[in-house]
Scaffold this motif. Structure first.
Motif, PDB file in Angstrom:
ATOM      1  N   UNK A  13      37.463  36.704  42.156  1.00 34.45           N
ATOM      2  CA  UNK A  13      38.424  37.787  41.952  1.00 34.45           C
ATOM      3  C   UNK A  13      39.800  37.272  42.362  1.00 34.45           C
ATOM      4  N   UNK A  14      40.767  37.484  41.504  1.00 37.12           N
ATOM      5  CA  UNK A  14      42.143  37.062  41.767  1.00 37.12           C
ATOM      6  C   UNK A  14      43.060  38.255  41.549  1.00 37.12           C
ATOM      7  N   UNK A  15      43.811  38.601  42.581  1.00 31.28           N
ATOM      8  CA  UNK A  15      44.789  39.684  42.493  1.00 31.28           C
ATOM      9  C   UNK A  15      46.170  39.111  42.746  1.00 31.28           C
ATOM     10  N   UNK A  16      47.100  39.369  41.839  1.00 37.32           N
ATOM     11  CA  UNK A  16      48.492  38.964  42.038  1.00 37.32           C
ATOM     12  C   UNK A  16      49.363  40.201  41.904  1.00 37.32           C
ATOM     13  N   UNK A  17      50.202  40.440  42.902  1.00 33.53           N
ATOM     14  CA  UNK A  17      50.969  41.689  42.916  1.00 33.53           C
ATOM     15  C   UNK A  17      52.337  41.518  43.543  1.00 33.53           C
ATOM     16  N   UNK A  18      53.326  42.165  42.939  1.00 35.18           N
ATOM     17  CA  UNK A  18      54.654  42.314  43.532  1.00 35.18           C
ATOM     18  C   UNK A  18      54.872  43.769  43.967  1.00 35.18           C
ATOM     19  N   UNK A  19      53.773  44.506  44.186  1.00 34.99           N
ATOM     20  CA  UNK A  19      53.864  45.929  44.518  1.00 34.99           C
ATOM     21  C   UNK A  19      53.370  46.261  45.920  1.00 34.99           C
ATOM     22  N   UNK A  20      52.943  45.258  46.689  1.00 33.84           N
ATOM     23  CA  UNK A  20      52.287  45.510  47.975  1.00 33.84           C
ATOM     24  C   UNK A  20      53.278  45.324  49.127  1.00 33.84           C
ATOM     25  N   UNK A  21      53.411  46.348  49.954  1.00 34.62           N
ATOM     26  CA  UNK A  21      54.387  46.302  51.045  1.00 34.62           C
ATOM     27  C   UNK A  21      53.979  45.334  52.148  1.00 34.62           C
ATOM     28  N   UNK A  22      52.679  45.265  52.450  1.00 35.14           N
ATOM     29  CA  UNK A  22      52.204  44.393  53.524  1.00 35.14           C
ATOM     30  C   UNK A  22      50.710  44.180  53.365  1.00 35.14           C
TER      31      UNK A  22
END
Length: 363
Positions: free
Chosen positions: A245-254
């Motif tokens: 599983x690979x998650x890439x995000x620019x939406x996560x605060x911490x």
């Protein structure tokens, strides 16, 4: 491969932006390479970079590549320009190292590798963190059965987005970029290096904050729109049937989640951020209570961005016929293309079928 190039190889840096300084810091410490030229579409930027670092020639990329006086071209320009500049460098008889991604499409990267092979030249590409001590330690641990047979892995790039630190972040959110296009190659290169090729992909995406605000620099406070998905979740399957599983995000605060974990039949392995060349690697075997740190070999030379260029130089000096990193970079482009297909079509993607379809279109 019989090479006409003998050390020290003459190197041109194409693209004199922020990352060029990081590369130069690594490349300056080898006797097998000398930086003889630099280039940028902003000629003044190239001249300033050359003056600051004592590089004898500076100019436009086309002018530098047309001189036929370089042995290696290090291409650090925006992704859309990679293939064109790489082909020009190959036409000039130079080996090529390309920043990630190798290209924007698998057809282009395949053509680039084939062109280089036909000319007896090498193409290598970032990310080069797979050459650093943490990756080598993890690879050795897997090879010696420290955690048994790998069954699965979990990888995550979770961040609030580059607008918090970059004064002009819009390109990070352009179509084809986003967290997957920008940061995904680091994770995919490490995963395929350690676990082997990917043959099956599922994906889903969302954008929870399509409107972004620049937080620093002269345009702080200005807003812009993200054209790429800003949160991408994928399921990947390797040829050996390990699930990732690979998650890439620019939406996560911490987050407190590890960047990359590998789960084996006898234990688990935790790696540092694959965007960097250092950091501890920990493992814990079934039945044990505590995590232990894997020993890492001392780097024999410089370690940082540009390590892949040194690997390319070593391949050239030893008359290698190919570069594994170039083919790995091509496979990363294939995977990202498959993820895009899966997310837009709503159907799983089998890389074998996508290759067959691409091959038919090239014939």
């Amino acid at each position: 491969m019989t090479s006409r190039h003998q050390p020290p190889l003459r190197c041109a840096i194409i693209g004199c932006g922020q990352v060029a300084q990081e590369y130069l810091s690594t490349l300056q410490h080898t006797a097998d390479l000398t930086i003889t030229a630099c280039a940028d579409i902003d000629r003044r930027a190239a001249e300033t970079f050359a003056e600051r670092h004592g590089i004898p020639n500076a100019g436009d990329p086309n002018d530098i590549l047309a001189t036929n006086t370089i042995d290696v071209a290090v291409i650090l320009t925006p992704p859309a320009t990679h293939v064109d500049l790489a082909c020009r460098a190959l036409d000039a008889g130079a080996h090529v190292y390309v920043e990630k991604p190798l290209s924007l499409t698998a057809a282009d990267s395949e053509l680039l590798l084939r062109t280089a092979s036909n000319k007896g030249l090498l193409v290598d590409a970032a990310p080069d963190t797979v050459l650093a001590p943490p990756a080598r330690a993890a690879s050795q641990a897997l090879a010696t059965d420290v955690i048994g047979t790998p069954l699965a892995a979990d990888a995550a790039l979770l961040a609030p987005g580059p607008e918090r630190w970059h004064p002009a972040p819009q390109p990070f959110y352009a179509s084809g970029a986003g967290p997957l296009g920008d940061m995904g190659p680091y994770y995919l290169a490490m995963l395929t290096y350690l676990l082997g090729p990917i043959d099956y992909v599922e994906a889903t995406t969302t954008s929870t904050r399509s409107e972004r605000t620049i937080r620093t620099g002269p345009h702080a406070g200005n807003t812009f729109r993200a054209d790429a998905p800003t949160h991408v979740v994928t399921l990947l399957r390797t040829r050996s049937q390990a699930l990732i599983t690979l998650t890439t995000s620019f939406d996560v605060a911490a987050t407190a989640r590890p960047h990359l974990e590998i789960y084996g039949t006898h234990g688990s392995l935790v790696l540092p951020d694959p965007n960097f060349h250092d950091g501890p690697v920990h493992y814990r075997r079934r039945g044990e209570q505590n995590w232990q740190e894997l020993p890492q070999d001392d780097a024999a030379g410089p370690t940082g961005r540009g390590l892949g260029v040194l690997d390319l130089v070593d391949s050239v000096c030893n008359n290698a016929s190919d570069c594994r990193s170039g083919h790995r970079a091509h496979h990363v482009v294939e995977i990202i293309e498959a993820i895009e297909f899966a997310r837009t079509s709503g159907h799983p993607a089998e890389l074998r079928l996508l290759r067959e379809e691409r091959g038919a279109s090239l014939r």
